[in-house]
Design an enzyme around this catalytic site. Structure first.
Site, PDB file in Angstrom:
ATOM      1  N   HIS A 180       3.575   5.519   3.563  1.00  0.00           N
ATOM      2  CA  HIS A 180       2.926   4.816   2.561  1.00  0.00           C
ATOM      3  C   HIS A 180       2.328   5.786   1.667  1.00  0.00           C
ATOM      4  CE1 HIS A 180       2.216   1.318   0.590  1.00  0.00           C
ATOM      5  NE2 HIS A 180       0.716   1.233   0.616  1.00  0.00           N
TER       6      HIS A 180
ATOM      7  N   SER B 143       0.871   1.090  -3.834  1.00  0.00           N
ATOM      8  CA  SER B 143       0.660  -0.138  -2.708  1.00  0.00           C
ATOM      9  C   SER B 143       0.530  -1.603  -3.640  1.00  0.00           C
ATOM     10  CB  SER B 143      -0.128   0.255  -1.984  1.00  0.00           C
ATOM     11  OG  SER B 143      -0.288  -0.747  -1.104  1.00  0.00           O
TER      12      SER B 143
ATOM     13  N   ASP C  23       7.546   4.244   5.175  1.00  0.00           N
ATOM     14  CA  ASP C  23       6.670   3.150   5.073  1.00  0.00           C
ATOM     15  C   ASP C  23       7.248   2.206   5.642  1.00  0.00           C
ATOM     16  OD1 ASP C  23       4.762   1.680   3.945  1.00  0.00           O
ATOM     17  OD2 ASP C  23       5.168   2.027   1.813  1.00  0.00           O
TER      18      ASP C  23
END
Length: 743
Positions: free
Chosen positions: A690, A577, A658
């Site tokens: 994600h 991330s 995602d």
């Protein structure tokens, strides 16, 4: 995939891998990715009213059968022993019903409906009592005993536009697959929006003298209000509560743009019998606060309600403030704890979901604090000047259950154990600053002993950051660590960016798994990290590639100067991330040349493409405005602007579901690496978001990452030569374990 010739460096690494101590492949460690992923995963321990028994769920995945087993167990809190109550995968939402040993649970039926069953926790073989059913999938069941001896029941489910409970098995397949939207969200986290919305239902559960129970007709509490609760995508039981005075819940303001604001309010539904028609929701007033609200909870001793709220209307990582409504039946204005004239608050921590003591005089809160999630207590009086008392030290508290005898049963985890049940004496713990008053009931992995890992492998340090603040970092050594030996470095950057690497268990980024491969792990909490004061968290605004990067550069310098057992010539860096963003940023800057290889998981490659995300408030806060009004801010911290410097071998993982950071981010970065001839590999899972959550996918993720990175630092490949499941993931190019030439 580019063909890689064996360079002199790669030949040296191959030689090293044969003469180094047998790390990873034959070091004897028991704690492998398979072991971590197949360890039993326990749910929270939920105690009965007397505090003598607790129920908990568990699931275990088996990589031989490729199946998961489930269980609902009962724990004797006096001695830590437990027994199996059910092993059905259809059983969920177990909770205690009244006093004694009676429990209620749901059973998911084949037609998509949900049945309410009741039984005695001490008699698992007895035939359960059927109380009724509802015509769809539900979750989050909560009950409260009413004055007439019946129970009020509340649960959450998905509502059709007409207010009825949605049942996916009854849904008809449309003739067209088109999706049309005239407002955002279009998709959120990993799901495209549909006309259905989350809602809360309530009803009664009536008992009779002959031992039977009857479930009343559920009422959709939010039908026609325009409100949705729980709040997608992560809202659950923390978004509502039930008490004898009714229901409290949180919902976003329907008048505002859902994607650009975080504002959500606490609402009150006054109920007496739980059979009446749904009353109009009443909004709780919070002067000076208009951000996100969460975790409303009734006191068991009065109609008082405590909850958490933020101040800013578009900042998801703003400070979380504790509030209380003294009697929600008489007034709807909440008072804030530790309120100050400057608006910052006199306690520099964010409160987690509160829980009242049995007498209602104390509130317990989990709090991120110096890379742990600690339990604190505070008097249930918002005028108090005394700061909260710390009740736990290490690990991360995930669930809190105050008992009638004044003690507190908590569920927690740590770096070395995925589920710990502990009984807290809050008075003794507060007096001793958490050095006493903590009684262990059960540690699922025996605090690491099951796999030969221990807290002796863990240490931490602080160093001067890129300003007038210090930065925290963890050090995790392998269990077979020896003095006077050097080990390769794993340099880890967490996501968020407003988040932290904490002393908690993770099946996605388990620091101990990496250390057991033969790395010394250094995991940083730079600018933007939570739990070290709000100023450090807020310092990320318009500084994505600024202060955090400089903090990490200084962290590298600290390692070189102070950790003599770390071989910085054999270093790799990785993150997900925002941590993935930082890998792309590092790749284009000087620090990137320090590492033998990089690994970015679902990271942001092009900040100018942030509007392809869904929660727009996030980038509008962090980049200090919109793309059209502050284009230069988005451009300033764009990794894509520095791709001419990309030379370090890199692994990229990016998943198709995602929608927070769409897959184009990972594909674009991989395309750059391939076009530049930089050794690189790309892995994607079409059924993951994600995160990588499915065990088989997670194992492939670990094999891919470890093989790739280990090869660059002289550690043996993790995977086995014959592994058909792993090898079947290759769709184009030659089979390459690591870009250093190993195949």
């Amino acid at each position: 995939m580019v063909a890689i010739m064996k360079s002199p460096i790669s030949l040296v690494l191959l030689v090293l891998s044969s003469i180094l101590p047998s790390l990873a492949a034959s070091n004897g460690t028991l704690f492998t990715p398979e072991a971590m992923l197949s360890a039993p995963r326990r749910g929270s321990a939920i105690p009965n009213a007397e505090g003598t028994l607790a129920i908990y769920t568990s699931s275990t995945y088996n990589f031989t059968t490729h199946k998961r087993k489930y269980s609902l167990s009962v724990l004797d809190l006096s001695n830590g022993t437990s027994w199996l109550f059910s092993n059905s995968s259809a059983v969920s939402n177990a909770l205690w019903l009244g006093n004694g040993t009676t429990i209620l649970w749901l059973v998911s039926e084949d037609d998509g409906s949900s049945s309410f069953n009741i039984g005695d926790a001490t008699k698992p073989s007895a035939t359960p009592i059927a109380a009724g059913s509802v015509p769809g999938a539900i979750d989050g069941v909560k009950v409260v005993e009413l004055a007439n001896g019946n129970f009020g029941v509340a649960f959450i489910g998905t509502a059709n536009p007409n207010g009825t409970l949605y049942n996916s098995t009854a849904e008809e397949t449309p003739l067209s697959s088109g999706r049309m939207y005239t407002r955002i969200f279009v998709r959120h986290w990993d799901t495209y929006l549909t006309p259905q919305r989350n809602s809360i239902w309530y009803t009664t559960l009536s008992g009779s003298s002959n031992g039977t129970y009857t479930l009343g007709e559920p009422v959709n509490a939010l039908n026609g209000t325009g409100l949705e609760s729980p709040i997608p995508p992560f809202g659950g039981t923390d978004n509502f509560d039930i008490g004898t005075a009714g229901i409290v819940f949180v919902a976003k303001d329907p008048k505002l743009n859902q994607a650009t604001t975080t504002k959500s309010d606490v609402y009150y539904l006054p109920l007496k019998t739980f059979t009446e028609s749904a009353p109009a929701p009443q909004i709780v007033m919070t002067p000076d606060l208009e951000g996100a609200s969460t975790s409303p909870v009734f006191s068991p001793a009065s109609p008082a309600v405590a909850f958490i709220r933020q101040k800013g209307i578009n900042y998801e990582s703003d400070k979380q403030r504790l509030l209380v409504v003294p009697d929600i039946t008489k007034g709807l204005e909440a008072s804030e704890f530790y309120k100050s004239n400057d608006g910052l608050g006199s306690w520099d921590r964010s409160a987690g979901g509160p829980a009242f003591s049995a007498d209602g005089k104390t509130i317990f809160i989990p709090v991120e604090d110096y890379a742990r999630v600690r339990l604190f207590s505070v008097a249930a009086d918002p005028s108090t000047k005394e700061l909260p008392s710390q009740l736990t030290a290490d690990g991360g508290v995930s669930d809190i259950h105050p008992l009638a005898n004044g003690k507190v049963l908590i569920t927690s985890s740590s770096y070395v154990d995925n589920s710990i049940f502990t009984l807290i004496d809050p008075i003794l713990a507060a007096k001793s600053n958490a050095t006493q008053g903590n009684t262990l009931i059960s540690a699922n992995l025996k605090n690491g002993a099951t796999y030969g890992i221990s807290r002796s492998q863990i240490s931490e340090f602080y160093y001067q950051g890129d300003g007038d603040y210090v930065v925290h970092a963890w050090i995790i050594k392998p269990s077979f660590f020896q003095e006077n030996t050097t080990y390769p470095l794993m340099f880890y950057v967490h996501g968020g960016p407003q988040g932290a690497t904490e002393d908690v268990w993770s099946t996605r980024w388990n620091m101990m798994v990496w250390a057991e491969q033969g790395y010394v792990v250094v995991a940083f909490n730079p600018t933007a990290s939570t739990g070290f004061g709000q100023a450090l968290t807020d310092g990320i605004q318009n500084q994505w590639g600024g202060r955090p990067y400089n903090d990490l550069v200084k962290g590298w310098d600290y390692i070189e100067k102070n950790l003599c057992y770390v071989d910085t010539d054999r270093a790799i860096a990785l993150g997900a991330s925002y941590g993935g963003y930082m890998m792309y940023w590092i790749q284009g800057h000087e620090l990137g040349r320090k590492f033998k290889a990089l690994f970015a998981h679902d990271g942001s490659f092009n900040t100018l493409a942030q509007y392809a995300s869904e929660e727009l408030w996030f980038m509008q806060h962090d980049f200090n405005g919109t793309l059209w009004d502050n284009f230069e801010n988005y451009e300033r911290w764009n990794p894509a602007a520095h791709t001419k410097n990309w030379t370090t071998p890199m692994l990229i993982v990016h998943n198709e579901l995602d929608y927070r950071l769409p897959i184009a981010e990972g594909l674009a970065a991989f395309n750059v690496l391939q076009a530049r001839g930089v050794p690189s590999k790309f892995l994607s899972f079409p059924d993951e978001n994600h995160w990588v959550l499915k065990p088989e996918n997670s194992l492939v993720w670990h094999k891919t990452a470890l093989d790739w990175l280990n090869g660059y630092v002289g550690l043996p490949a993790y995977s086995k030569p014959v592994d058909p499941i792993y090898r079947a993931t290759l769709k184009n190019g030659p089979w390459v374990l690591s870009g250093n030439g190993t195949t």
